[in-house]
Every structure is written in structure tokens, then in C-alpha cells.
Design a protein around this motif. Structure first.
Motif, PDB file in Angstrom:
ATOM      1  N   UNK A   1     -18.467  -2.802  10.722  1.00  0.00           N
ATOM      2  CA  UNK A   1     -19.167  -3.722   9.380  1.00  0.00           C
ATOM      3  C   UNK A   1     -19.950  -3.002   9.422  1.00  0.00           C
ATOM      4  N   UNK A   2     -21.002  -2.693  10.405  1.00  0.00           N
ATOM      5  CA  UNK A   2     -21.811  -2.295  10.379  1.00  0.00           C
ATOM      6  C   UNK A   2     -22.428  -1.125   9.135  1.00  0.00           C
ATOM      7  N   UNK A   3     -21.058  -0.709   7.852  1.00  0.00           N
ATOM      8  CA  UNK A   3     -20.881   0.923   6.693  1.00  0.00           C
ATOM      9  C   UNK A   3     -20.827  -0.018   5.641  1.00  0.00           C
ATOM     10  N   UNK A   4     -19.703  -1.799   6.319  1.00  0.00           N
ATOM     11  CA  UNK A   4     -19.885  -2.834   5.212  1.00  0.00           C
ATOM     12  C   UNK A   4     -20.121  -2.912   3.840  1.00  0.00           C
ATOM     13  N   UNK A   5     -21.163  -3.639   3.956  1.00  0.00           N
ATOM     14  CA  UNK A   5     -22.138  -4.223   2.819  1.00  0.00           C
ATOM     15  C   UNK A   5     -22.766  -2.370   2.364  1.00  0.00           C
ATOM     16  N   UNK A   6     -22.675  -1.590   3.031  1.00  0.00           N
ATOM     17  CA  UNK A   6     -22.883  -0.247   1.824  1.00  0.00           C
ATOM     18  C   UNK A   6     -22.088   0.349   1.385  1.00  0.00           C
ATOM     19  N   UNK A   7     -21.006   0.494   1.889  1.00  0.00           N
ATOM     20  CA  UNK A   7     -20.170   0.993   1.575  1.00  0.00           C
ATOM     21  C   UNK A   7     -19.697   0.350   0.221  1.00  0.00           C
ATOM     22  N   UNK A   8     -19.658  -1.064   0.563  1.00  0.00           N
ATOM     23  CA  UNK A   8     -19.031  -2.353  -1.406  1.00  0.00           C
ATOM     24  C   UNK A   8     -19.677  -1.951  -2.097  1.00  0.00           C
ATOM     25  N   UNK A   9     -20.977  -1.575  -1.629  1.00  0.00           N
ATOM     26  CA  UNK A   9     -22.463  -2.046  -2.799  1.00  0.00           C
ATOM     27  C   UNK A   9     -22.211  -0.628  -3.358  1.00  0.00           C
ATOM     28  N   UNK A  10     -22.699   0.783  -2.879  1.00  0.00           N
ATOM     29  CA  UNK A  10     -22.615   1.140  -3.427  1.00  0.00           C
ATOM     30  C   UNK A  10     -21.435   2.147  -4.117  1.00  0.00           C
TER      31      UNK A  10
END
Length: 651
Positions: free
Chosen positions: A500-509
Motif C-alpha cells: 500500500x505504500x506504492x499503490x497510489x504511485x503504481x496506479x497513477x503512473x
């Protein structure tokens, strides 16, 4: 590539010490590691475990499986020295070195590292914090409507904006220049994804990142409605238009991804597709609202008034939505899944009594070979969904009115309004259907196969010279898109939910790279293909068939992207639902790998002119089967009579 060999000699060596420390570390999740226990069992390397498993009749309980359990991040316990991500990387490297050192594995360092990261992905614990919170969903829904209304108005008014800011160009160049400014906003979306991904994953959380993105898009939208035209300010006017449009793109780069992540992380597993589709439908609702407002403006005002000043009215309308949106966002809660992970990281730092420099989320993302593959596959799949969306809802009204003259702008916009409305309803139905599939990607594959056929057919039906034909042409593509788009929101978040500490970045990019490469360029490419097709269709030696195929060129382009998406979703992407795969897929993968290994073994035998024992092949086969079991979940296929007889002969 030759497998790497690792010295596993004296226990006093540094390499061995690091290997032992990595093998004994435990974790609470796929990327959260705990305190190393001095009494934990230690695995020097995997060779002994592999040999032990070859003589163990119980294939599900062999030493190899136990060795993987010891090294795997799915174990239990507290905090060890060093940053959790550094320990994760050290563990992965030591796992890869141990695997590469075993002749039975025959894997390179990179392959073994990829295997380890896949195992971490599949063994990540399920999100148990989902409670279907309604305010989080409403926050994402209203935010998407607001953001995408402001963003879509520009595209729907592209011809009027082109005339106002590029008056010295021909009508053809005005449209191309206007779409060029449209592309400028998309070029900012990956930067917005990185910026808001860092905010949402590492700094302020999902909710506050959404609030900031809403503020960032309000100001440029209002200013675009007030910006003087080229006749008043000259060359400064189109330059300022580009700058304001880029600010919008920066905001949108974080808004949609943030709404996806917040809504899906607050969902129970049985409702992710449904809630995600509502969130996705809200962005389409923004297009619907924009289409309705621009259509109303064109019907209320004369064409001369619209071209002169009335095109600014839809930009001013966004001021009415802002107060309602801020009220809803104020009642929403932060993602408990993200908060739990954040609190865990803070507790680890307190126990270690030291601070570690935290790397950015995007660096953690691109430094992992498994995550890079996930990102590449995600962009490939979204190339079809993005391009089909923009060609249907943005470019088709312009194609029917300005480019072909088949309908007036008002009627083309009205038809588009009804198509978008039907899409919103069918999109939610598609999301609910995706929750009932054993594997979420199955519904996406059906939709992608439909897009391959439906998009060229749509342009063929545009030659029917009938308003009913124009409507049905868009409707059949709309229905195919719903199966794919209804699953997209939940699917995107689930690809990155293991951390979850990478999910926003992964989805956004991933989402915004696809939107930039295939959504932002779609109007330009489609317009170019249209004019190229017109040249081919109007040649003296062209017959009716060539003319029809020439006018289908924009649709064939989207069809090709859908074929790429089918390949990526079937071969490249890994998804948590893969653990539900049946016996055939596991056995096919196992036997395919065995054939490759036997071929390599024959080649090595010929090259060395020596003899290799059959024991290595048997060990390698069992190691590969255990890899499949650990990677795919707890399922273990029944043993065939051939396998049983082969093992008895070997014993």
C-alpha cells in the motif's frame, strides 16, 4: 546467460552471514519485515533442501517448500536492523544468489530475483480493512465528476477554441493546433502522477492528495474562461492557454488514480469491481456533464455567439460545483489500509531507534524488475481502453460534424450525450459482473476481443448515411467497452495492493502513461489517419472497398492496440486472482519448463562431451514444481502415474 555461482563456503564468511540473516528474517506482509529471531532456523543455501526434497515422497511437505517458507516474506514476526525495503532487497538478492548457485535451478540472478518478487506478490496478505465506506466513494465520485468536467470541456469545444486562439490558421490547422494544446495537458499527467503519488503514498495520504488536486484544477479552469483571445492579447494568449492547460493536466494526473485507490482500498473484496466501476463511471459522468452543458450552450446561443464568447460559459460553470465537492470531501475518511501500513513503518523506526532516509515511491517502483514488468503490462492493457474511450466520446462527435459533415455540431453532441449516458449505466453493470468472475481479467479479455472488432465496424457503419446507423455504430462499441472499463478501476489497484505504500504511485503512473501515450495523442493520430484515408479514398483508381477501408483507418488503429492489450493481459501481467487458476495451467507451465530444461541439458552434454546424471534433472523438475506451487498459491495438482513411476525409478 550463464547462471551465477555463489560461494556458500565457510559460515564465517561475510556472504554466508548475510545469507543467513536474510534467510531467517520474518515479516508481517509481503514488504513489511520484522525482528530477526536468534533462534530461527537458518538455511545456508537451497542445494541441500533441493536434494532433500528429491527423496521425500511427500511432495507438498518437502524441504524445498520449507526452505522457501523460511526465505519468503510471508512469514511472521518483528523488526530487524535496517530499512524494511533495504532488507526486502537484501533478502531477494540472497534468495536469488542461493537459487542461482544451485545447479538444479539453472536460473540467472535476474530470473531468481523475479521469482522471489512474484512469490512476495502472491503471498501478500489480503486487505481486511475494507468496510464499503460511503463517504470515501462519494468523495472519489464527486472529485472525478468535477475534474473530468473541467478537463473534457476543452476537448468538446476544440473547434471554437482553435478559432479563438489560432485565427490565422486554416480550419484544418486550427483543429490540429487545438488538439496540440490538448496533448500538452496529457504530457503533464505523468509528472502529476509522480507528484501526487508521492503525496498519497508517503506524505499526506490519499484523502489530502485528492483535496489538493481539486484546488489545483479549479483556478486554471476559471482563468481559461476569462482568458482574452488572440485578437486581444496576440501571441501571449495561446501561450497562456498552454500553461493553464498544463496545470489542469498536472491535477488530473493524481485525481483519478487517487479516487481509484481510496475507493477500492475501502471496499470489501466482493464489491471492488462494483465500487471501482462507480468511481470510473463518475469520470465518465464528468464527460457526460460536459457534453450536456456544451450541447445546451450550442442550442441556447447562436453559432456566432458561441464562436465569439459563449464557449467560455462551460468553464465558468465549474464554480458552481466546487462548494458541493468540498463539503463531501470534508466528510470522507483516510484509507485504513494505508494508515495501518504507515503506522507499522513508524513503529519499526521507533523500535530500531534510528531514522533512515526514505527513498521516493517512484524510485522503489522502478528499481524492482517485477514491478517494472507490471507497469509495462499495465500500460499495454490500458492502451486499448484509453484509446477506445477518447475516440468514441471525444473524437467521434468532431468526426461526424466538422470532419465529415454528416451531422451538425449540435446533433452530433446530442447523440454523444445519449451514448455517454448509456455507457455510464452499462459501466456499473460491467463492474458488478466482474466481481462474479473467478478471475477479474476474464471479463476484460472478453471486452478487449470485442473492441478489436467493434471499433473498425463503427467507422464502417458511419458510411450508412443514416442517423440510426450512426447511433448504433457507437452503441455497439460502447457495449464492448463496458466489460473492459467496468473492471479497470479494481484491476489497477489490485495489481499494486501487495504494497500500500506504492499503490497510489503504481496506479497513477501506469494509468497516466497510457493516457498520455494513447489518449493524448488519439485526436492527433485519428485526425491524421482521417485525412490520409480521405486522400486514399478520393484517388481515381480507388474502388468502394478501398474507400471503405481507408475511412476505417482510425478504427483499425484502435483495433491493433486492443490486440496488444490482449497479449499483455494474457502473458505479461500478474494478478492476485492467478491463485484461482486450475490444474491445467499449472501443469502446462511445468511441462513446458521441463522441455526447455531438457533441451538445454542435451546442448550442454554435446558441448562438454561429458555425461550428466539424471538426478539433476529430477531435482530441477521438483524445484520447478515447488516454485509453481509457492507462486500460484496453496493449490497442488494431482500426481500423474508417469510422474509417480519416474520418481520411484529414481529412488
Amino acid at each position: 546467460m550463464k547462471p551465477l555461482s555463489v560461494d556458500t563456503g565457510s559460515p564465517d564468511s561475510d556472504e554466508c552471514t548475510r545469507g543467513n540473516a536474510a534467510a531467517t528474517a520474518d515479516s508481517a506482509s509481503a514488504n513489511t519485515f520484522g525482528v530477526s529471531s536468534p533462534s530461527s532456523p537458518r538455511i545456508l543455501n537451497l542445494t541441500d533442501a533441493l536434494q532433500g526434497s528429491s527423496s521425500n515422497d511427500d511432495s507438498t511437505g518437502g524441504n524445498y517448500s520449507n526452505a522457501l517458507d523460511e526465505i519468503s516474506p510471508g512469514s511472521s514476526s518483528g523488526v530487524s536492523d535496517g530499512d524494511p525495503r533495504d532488507q526486502y532487497k537484501r533478502r531477494g538478492n540472497n534468495f536469488a544468489q542461493s537459487a542461482a548457485s544451485s545447479s538444479a535451478y539453472s536460473l540467472t540472478m535476474a530470473e531468481a530475483q523475479m521469482k522471489y518478487e512474484e512469490e512476495s506478490f502472491y503471498s501478500a496478505p489480503e486487505n481486511e480493512h475494507g468496510d464499503d465506506n460511503i463517504w470515501g466513494l462519494l468523495s472519489g465520485v464527486m472529485g472525478n465528476i468535477y475534474e473530468w468536467y473541467d478537463f473534457a470541456v476543452y476537448g468538446l469545444l476544440a473547434s471554437e477554441i482553435g478559432a479563438a486562439f489560432f485565427p490565422q490558421s486554416s480550419k484544418k490547422l486550427q483543429l490540429i493546433n487545438s488538439f496540440g494544446v490538448y496533448l500538452a495537458a496529457f504530457l503533464m499527467r505523468p509528472l502529476g502522477a509522480i507528484f501526487f503519488g508521492e503525496l498519497g503514498d508517503r506524505l499526506v495520504g490519499r484523502r489530502n492528495a485528492l483535496v489538493f488536486s481539486i484546488v489545483l484544477i479549479t483556478v486554471p479552469s476559471v482563468l481559461m474562461g476569462l482568458l482574452p483571445s488572440y485578437e486581444v492579447w496576440g501571441a501571449a494568449a495561446p501561450i497562456l492557454l498552454v500553461i493553464l492547460r498544463m496545470m489542469q493536466g498536472l491535477s488530473v494526473g493524481g485525481q483519478l488514480a487517487g479516487s481509484y485507490v481510496l475507493s477500492v482500498e475501502q471496499s470489501t473484496s466482493r464489491n471492488r469491481g462494483f465500487r471501482g466501476s462507480i468511481c470510473d463511471a463518475s469520470s465518465v459522468g464528468g464527460f457526460l456533464l460536459a457534453s450536456g452543458i456544451t450541447t445546451a450552450v450550442r442550442h441556447i446561443f447562436t453559432e456566432e455567439q458561441v464562436n465569439d464568447w459563449a464557449w467560455r460559459v462551460p468553464f465558468w460553470f465549474s464554480l458552481l460545483l466546487a462548494p458541493v465537492l468540498y463539503h463531501i470531501v470534508g466528510h470522507s475518511e483516510e484509507s485504513k489500509f494505508w494508515e495501518d501500513r504507515n503506522e507499522q513503518k513508524e513503529a519499526e523506526q521507533v523500535i530500531r531507534e534510528e531514522e533512515h532516509a526514505q527513498t521516493s515511491a517512484v524510485v522503489d517502483l522502478v528499481s524492482s524488475p517485477f514491478r517494472r514488468r507490471q507497469l509495462l503490462g499495465m500500460v499495454g492493457v490500458l492502451s486499448a481502453t484509453t484509446s477506445s474511450f477518447y475516440i468514441l466520446f471525444l473524437w467521434c462527435p468532431i468526426y461526424l460534424s466538422d470532419l465529415r459533415g454528416l451531422l451538425s455540431e449540435a446533433n452530433a453532441g446530442l447523440m454523444n450525450f445519449f451514448i455517454v449516458g448509456m455507457f455510464v449505466f452499462l459501466l456499473v453493470v460491467g463492474g458488478k459482473i466482474s466481481d462474479s468472475f473467478p478471475h477479474r481479467m476474464d471479463s476484460m479479455r472478453i471486452g478487449l476481443a470485442g473492441i478489436v472488432v467493434a471499433c473498425p465496424v463503427m467507422f464502417a457503419l458511419f458510411e450508412s448515411e443514416s442517423a440510426t446507423g450512426y447511433f448504433l455504430a457507437q452503441l455497439q462499441l460502447c457495449c464492448c467497452m463496458c466489460l473492459t472499463h467496468g473492471s479497470v478501476a479494481a484491476w489497477e489497484v489490485e495489481l499494486w495492493m501487495s504494497d500500500p505504500s506504492l499503490s497510489f504511485t503504481g496506479v497513477a503512473i501506469g494509468h497516466n502513461l497510457a493516457a498520455t501515450l494513447f489518449g493524448g495523442t488519439m485526436p492527433l493520430i485519428a485526425t491524421f489517419l482521417f485525412y490520409r484515408g480521405e486522400e486514399l479514398a478520393n484517388r481515381e483508381d480507388s474502388d468502394d472497398l478501398i474507400g471503405l477501408l481507408a475511412r476505417m483507418l482510425p478504427g483499425l488503429y484502435v483495433s491493433a492496440l486492443a490486440c496488444v492489450a490482449l497479449f499483455c493481459i494474457s502473458v505479461v501481467i500478474r494478478h492476485p486472482h492467478d491463485v484461482r487458476t486450475g490444474e491445467k495451467k499449472i501443469r502446462d507451465a511445468y511441462h513446458k519448463d521441463q522441455r526447455k530444461r531438457k533441451k538445454k541439458k542435451r546442448l550442454r552434454k554435446r558441448a562438454s562431451q561429458g555425461s550428466l546424471t539424471t538426478r539433476g534433472s529430477t531435482i530441477g523438475g521438483l524445484a520447478t514444481l515447488h516454485e509453481a506451487v509457492v507462486s500460484m498459491g496453496s493449490y497442488f495438482p494431482p500426481e500423474s502415474p508417469t510422474d509417480s513411476k519416474s520418481r520411484e525409478q529414481q529412488a
